[in-house]
Each structure stands twice: as C-alpha cells, then as structure tokens.
Design a protein around this motif. Sequence first.
Motif, short mmCIF file in Angstrom:
data_model
loop_
_atom_site.label_atom_id
_atom_site.label_comp_id
_atom_site.label_asym_id
_atom_site.label_seq_id
_atom_site.Cartn_x
_atom_site.Cartn_y
_atom_site.Cartn_z
N ILE A 129 0.74 -1.09 0.10
CA ILE A 129 -0.08 -0.02 0.11
C ILE A 129 0.93 1.12 0.10
O ILE A 129 0.68 2.21 -0.67
CB ILE A 129 -0.95 0.05 1.22
N TRP A 130 1.89 1.51 1.03
CA TRP A 130 2.59 2.42 0.99
C TRP A 130 3.67 2.89 -0.30
O TRP A 130 3.82 3.70 -0.92
CB TRP A 130 3.63 2.59 2.35
N ASN A 131 4.06 1.51 -0.80
CA ASN A 131 4.89 1.17 -2.02
C ASN A 131 4.14 2.22 -3.07
O ASN A 131 4.51 2.85 -3.90
CB ASN A 131 5.33 -0.02 -2.35
N CYS A 132 2.85 1.79 -3.37
CA CYS A 132 1.90 2.12 -4.38
C CYS A 132 1.58 3.60 -4.15
O CYS A 132 1.49 4.52 -5.04
CB CYS A 132 0.66 1.37 -4.56
N LEU A 133 1.27 3.94 -2.80
CA LEU A 133 1.03 5.39 -2.61
C LEU A 133 2.23 6.25 -2.93
O LEU A 133 1.90 7.29 -3.41
CB LEU A 133 0.47 5.49 -1.03
N ILE A 163 -4.60 3.95 9.39
CA ILE A 163 -6.02 3.80 8.87
C ILE A 163 -6.72 5.23 8.69
O ILE A 163 -7.41 5.51 7.68
CB ILE A 163 -6.73 2.60 9.68
N GLU A 164 -6.36 5.98 9.70
CA GLU A 164 -7.02 7.37 9.69
C GLU A 164 -6.19 8.13 8.79
O GLU A 164 -6.94 8.91 8.04
CB GLU A 164 -6.81 8.00 11.33
N GLU A 165 -4.88 7.98 8.65
CA GLU A 165 -4.20 8.66 7.87
C GLU A 165 -4.64 8.51 6.22
O GLU A 165 -4.90 9.27 5.55
CB GLU A 165 -2.76 8.37 7.82
N TRP A 166 -4.71 7.13 6.05
CA TRP A 166 -5.36 6.72 4.58
C TRP A 166 -6.74 7.22 4.55
O TRP A 166 -7.12 7.71 3.33
CB TRP A 166 -5.40 5.33 4.58
N ASN A 167 -7.65 7.43 5.48
CA ASN A 167 -8.86 8.01 5.43
C ASN A 167 -9.05 9.33 4.89
O ASN A 167 -9.95 9.79 4.13
CB ASN A 167 -9.57 7.74 6.82
N GLN A 168 -7.86 10.05 5.27
CA GLN A 168 -7.94 11.46 4.99
C GLN A 168 -7.29 11.63 3.67
O GLN A 168 -7.20 13.21 3.31
CB GLN A 168 -6.96 12.16 6.02
N MET A 169 -6.66 10.82 3.03
CA MET A 169 -5.86 11.07 1.89
C MET A 169 -6.82 11.10 0.63
O MET A 169 -7.84 10.26 0.74
CB MET A 169 -4.84 10.08 1.51
#
Lengths: 281, 370
Positions: A129-133, A163-169
């Motif tokens: 996930i982080w690699n793709c982001l 999870i919260e960080e991804w939620n905000q992206m």
Amino acid sequence: MSNIYQPDLMTITKVIQEAPGIKTFHLKFQDEEVANNFSFETGQFGEYSAFGAGESTFCIASSPTRPEHIECCFRETGKVTTALANLTEGDTIGFRGPYGNTFPLDDWKGKNLIFIGGGIALPPLRSVIWNCLDLREQDGRFGHISIVYGARSVQDLVYKREIEEWNQMENVTMVKTVDPGGETDDWDGHVGFVPHVLENDFKPDPENTVAIVCGPPIMIKFAFEALERLGFKQEQMVTTMENRMKCGLGKCGRCNIGSVYVCIDGPVFTATQLAALPNDF
Amino acid sequence: MKTATLNKSDIGKCIDLLLQADLRVIAPRLQPQVDEDGPDALEVLTFTEVKSGEDHQVGEGLLPLNGVKEFLFAKHEPLFAYEKRGKKIEIIPVHHEYPQTVIIGVRPCDAASIASLESVFSDANAGFEDPFFTERRSRTTFITYSCTAPDSSCFCTSVELSPDSAKGSDLHLTEIGDGRLHVEVITKAGEAVAKQLQDLLEGEGDQAAREKAGAEVTEKLTRIRDSAPIMEWLMDTANFDDEMWQRLGEKCIGCGACTFVCPTCHCFDIVDENKGSKGYRVKFWDSCQFDHFTLHASGHNPRDWQYKRYRNRFNCKFKIYPEKFETPGCVGCGRCIRACPVNLDITEYMAEVAHKAANPNAMKADPDFE
C-alpha cells in the motif's frame, strides 16, 4: 563457505503495540556493510529469530520506498513470537532474507487498486500500500486506491493511526469493518465480515482494477468468490500466501502446495495460479 | 569404461587399504540395536563407520536399515552457535569435520537417491546451496554392490532402476559367481579409489557374466513395473481429490517411520537448543507425516487429516520430485513398506493409480457399493 541458515543481526529501534498481542518492530542492521547491501521488493518475506527460541516467518511490513529501517508486525502466538514480544528497544534479533517473489507493480500501471485484508493480514498489504501510494505521489502511475480492512473487534485493528491517515488522503477510499459484536459505541466503520462488506457495501467496479487480497485461507476463498460475483476475473485478483515455513529456501519441505513451494515460487500468487494448484491450502 | 575383477573374500582387505589411505570407511555392519547382552539383543544391518576390514557385512543381507542419507544430510546438525551478551548477540560458526569418506556396499537404490537429495540441497534449487550437504557430498565416494537377493518389498524395477544399476555409483561391484566380483569404474572418484585397491584388482571384468547376473536378479522382482502413468495421473489436479486417498490412507497412524527410513525424504526442522545465555541453532530431520508439520499459527492446517499427509508424501515421490527437482522421488528400496507398523504399502497406491490411469471410468459410481 557461506551459510544460508545464518541470519544477519538487527537492532530493534522501536516497538509499537498495535493491538492486544500484536507488535510492530522497527529494525536496523548492525553491520554497516550488510545494511548498505540490503534491498528488497514489496511482497517479500524474512525469517526473524529470537535467539534461544528459534525463527518465525513474517513478511516485510514496510515499503522499499522508505528504506531507513525495515518493519515487521506479528501476533504473539507460539514460542518464537512470544520470545520476540518479550524483547525491547535496543535488543538484537536475527534476520534472514529477503525471500520469495514480489507484487507485480509493473503490471498494475494505470490501474485502480483495491487492497483487501483481515486481521493480522494487513502488514503484508501495508508494505505494498505504501509502496503504491509513494509511487503514485511521484509519477501518478496508479489510479484510485481503495483499502478494505477488517478485524474481529475495534481494538484488534492494527495500524490504527495509518488507517486514519489513509482515510484522510485524496484518491484513497478507506473501508474499515469489524466482525459483528466487535464494534464499540463510537465505531464509525462497517460491521460485518470483510468479504460481505466488500460485496454488499463497498461494491467495487472491476473495470481496469486489480484486487489484492491477504488473509487466512478461508477469507481468501470468500473474498475471491465475492470478487467474482462483482465481475472480477481471476487474472485481476492477487494474493499472498502465509504457509508455515522453516527455511524459506525451498529445502525444508513444508510450505508446498503440490509442486509449488510458497517460499520460492510465492508468496505472491494470482487467483489464476491458485486455481491451477491442488486443493491443499 | 575400465573394468576388473576382485575376489569377494578380499573386500575386507579393500577396506583396510582405504583405512590405510586415511579415508573414513562406512560399511554395512550388523549392529546390536537393543541391550547388547540382554535377552532381547537384536542385530540389525546398519551403515556405520568401520575401523577394520574384519568388521563389515558388505554384500551380505539386503539393505542396511539407515541408508546413506545420514552421511550427507545429518540427522541433527548445528548450523551455528550464539551467545547472548546483554542486548547483543554473538554468532559463532560451528566447526564441522568433513573427512574424505568412502561408503562401500551401497545398494543401487540408495546410490540412485543421492542425485535426488542433491537436487534439493544444491544451488540448482533456487540458487540456495546447503553448504553442509555439499561439503559432505564432495568428499564422499560410493562403492556400490549389485543386489543378489531382493525381497518381497523391493520394487526398484517399478521406478526405472534395476538391482544391478550403477546410477549414482563411483565404483560398481557385481557378483559373477565363483566368489568373484565384476568391478566397474564409473567416475573419476571411483578411479581414484580403484587406484588405492589396484593390488587386489585383476585384469579385466567379465561383462557378459555381469549382465547375466543382473538379468537373473531382475527376474526375481515381481512388483509392478511401470510408474510412467502415475505422474501423468497425478498431474491432473482433479485427481488430488480422488476417493482413493482417503480410502487407502485411512489406516496411516502418522508415525513418520516411512519418512525417516526413506533415502529421498529431505524435510527438516530448524530450532534453537538453548542453555542459559548460549545455544545452537540446529537443523534436524522432520516428517511431513506429523500433524503439526504444516500447522499455521492461526490454527489452520492445510493437511488436517492423516490421509492428506500421506497424499502429500505420495505426491512428493511421484510428482513433486520429478516435476520440481527433476529427479526421481522414489528409488524403490521398499524401506517404507518394511518399516510401516500398519502395513501401508506404497506399491498398493501405485497399483491403484496405475489402474485408475488405465481405466479412467473404473471405481466411479458403483451403485451397490456402500
């Protein structure tokens, strides 16, 4: 004579209690030369040792785009993981790896990605996930990214901050769920098993999309079935297997599914590849 | 190929010559397995290190209980030592002795298994070389000895071998009557050993007598003789769920005896043997027949029934080895049949699979069968 069974030594630089019984370690190689020569790709795994207890197999949970340290995340279950959990910052562990194949990021260019995971299966996905982001941030090479993640209860969710960080992206859809009975009064996610929420609440469009699933074998089975009903084809579905291993080198003989050794030929497989394997996983 | 003859009665002298050349010699010997002086004293033919030419049973009996596997792939092997010092760990290499070794009296089935083990442990397998195996392998020479009296459990002719096969051999001996042995030099390592023995070797061998002797013994093997359709049948993944696996495998008690006597079984475990702040990481023989062998940390077990574990073993022999490692997984030695406490017989599976392969519609839907 080089000894393939001998680990490199790493220092635990940080310990994070992710959930009850689940910890993350940040790890750095003690030998500078080893550190400089080390590289890995997302999807690969390692053999982590607590000296005196033995070795355990976990994926590398961090992204190769963030090479300052590597991370692993594990649940305290048996002898080795209990011994690991008893270690603290500054302690030494052993690491052998990276082993196995990688997620086929090149095949995903220009596509939307959906990551689907349950419980302690988020760590392998977190790496990719982080690699793709990070890569998308650099050059926009992937489309929309969705993450469907569930655990037994709210407290069992790992990587709660992320999870919260991804939620905000932007351009990220974060779908979180807990099993019925695992919710709290202030829970703002879904309630239901991951494959059920995926099929009935999230309902992703299969067009130009790849789904990456990680979880226990039963969850992989039901998630694949749900995706097929949503119109996904087998070649659009990828998973990573978590078979029991000892050597990671294709020799000790316990991770095989038919003639396929998960440690050498996997751990990343497409649904097409899995469908061709005997029913032994 | 260079050949010679040797008096069978001179094998002890051969061993003495090899010992004089500072070689470690392993030979079949009758070894007491239970209390030597007790009422249950039982002598079993075992490959063991010999110190004198008088102590051997080369060419006698059929197969040593243990095979040659343990002299290449140790039953129990320290990989390294470690010592904890506060928050630091020191890894200390373990010194292993790898003496130049000759194993004499190896039967053709055991000799054929060496290439199979090598295909797993050498770097031909995914580029990872097990240094402990390859160091031993490179220092070991095999003097093989054609079988004269196969028993009812032998089935080497069913797996493309024969009781006089020289496959995997360095120097091959075959009895040709009148107490004489036909000697064949197969490899350079075999030639080096032959040189050590040159005072005992005479003239040229008798190829015709050797072939006649081999053919006569081959005739004594009566079990099924064609394993080719078995792999083909196993390659069809639908057959992985065939009813046969459960029906035939139900009596397996999961003791693992078959895997420990098998010359090609290669599974192992890795654990720490710890005492205080020090210990060894060791690798030792394990068995796919044990229930925890594939047990996941989550509690899920891909092989949760014993018949599934036996199915894996059969598939390993006739599909995984040939498909993945490109070497034979079974050499037909029959040890698993002799060792099994519940008379589970791998050739029964082979016969059943061969039958199913030849008659794809047989055994399906018998309305009277309950």
